[in-house]
Design a protein around this motif. Structure first.
Motif: not given
Length: 290
Positions: A249-261
């Motif tokens: 349900k995120s705007a990009f249709g996927r969860p983030a990966q830890p590397a993106e945080m």
């Protein structure tokens, strides 16, 4: 070449999977990305000393890896069941040419927080960056009716007591120009009924961050937080009943990966953020926050 954010990492549908808490990275499908092959440092944290709670996996591992590649030595905590993940984080930090000190610690207990602070000072002589990242959650489809006193106590003690004690104990050892970075959550603003107790603590972390930042500004210590949205970590298969559509349900249709945080934590820890305190960096994948 630039890439559409939606295409950078795997999107649901994921294999349905379940683990016993606290969860293990090696059992996840797809495997989380902590920046092992992508994060490139440029010396922004050279010779800094960082303490990261929950650094064995997920966001904590990604932050430890990024800090090390930016030039920091890292002491991080893990629970007894996370020893394998902790060894992998330590390997990544060491391969970056920095010191890694994994410490088994349950921050729910004040005496363990005190021992952790003493260990940090003994190993590094002080600290420059404290990252309060460790957290616990457990989904309850019945919302408040399903939250036992035992669960409530574990969530609050992990997410709030541990953060409070460690920050208080570390302050005498934090250098001028140092930084405290807390991990809050989109749940602190938009609480899901299945994570009511967790969301409550994440809202409290926002308040703690704002208040402490004002208190410590005159001492030259900055206090900020990062508010992730859905992130693919071992906590997800260990605490949620359905993982197949996680993050869809995120705007990009996927969860983030830890590397993106991790880059948000690097920025807040670095002198690039020298005029930033009392702020929440929202990394929610498009969910609007106040």
């Amino acid at each position: 070449m630039s890439e559409h954010p939606a295409d950078r990492h795997p999107s649901p549908e994921f294999p349905q999977q379940s683990q016993q808490p606290p969860g293990a990275t090696g059992e996840m499908a797809p495997r989380p990305d902590h920046g092992e092959d992508s994060y490139r440092g440029c010396g922004r944290l050279r010779e800094r000393r960082a303490l990261i709670t929950g650094g064995d996996s997920g966001i904590g591992r990604a932050v430890a890896l990024a800090f090390a590649r930016e030039g920091a030595d890292v002491l991080f905590t893990h629970l007894p069941g996370e020893a394998d993940d902790a060894r992998e984080t330590a390997r990544l930090v060491t391969e970056a040419g920095r010191r890694a000190v994994p410490v088994e610690c349950d921050i729910r207990y004040e005496e363990q927080c005190r021992a952790l602070t003493d260990r940090m000072v003994a190993e590094f002589g002080g600290l420059d960056v404290l990252v309060n990242n460790a957290a616990h959650q457990m989904a309850q489809p019945d919302s408040i009716e399903g939250i036992s006193t035992e669960q409530f106590d574990q969530v609050v003690r992990t997410n709030l007591y541990g953060m409070f004690w460690l920050t208080k104990m570390c302050l005498p050892h934090l250098s001028e120009g140092g930084s405290v970075i807390n991990t809050t959550s989109v749940q602190g603003y938009h609480p899901g009924p299945h994570l009511l107790d967790y969301a409550m603590t994440k809202g409290a972390i926002v308040t703690f961050t704002h208040g402490l930042a004002s208190h410590l500004a005159e001492r030259g210590i900055r206090v900020n937080a990062v508010a992730p949205g859905p992130v693919w970590t071992p906590l997800i298969p260990a605490t949620l009943p359905d993982t197949s559509e996680f993050g869809a349900k995120s705007a990009f249709g996927r969860p983030a990966q830890p590397a993106e945080m991790a880059p948000a934590y690097v920025f807040l820890a670095s002198q690039d953020a020298s005029f930033i305190t009392g702020e929440i960096v929202n990394a929610t994948g498009g969910a609007p926050l106040p």
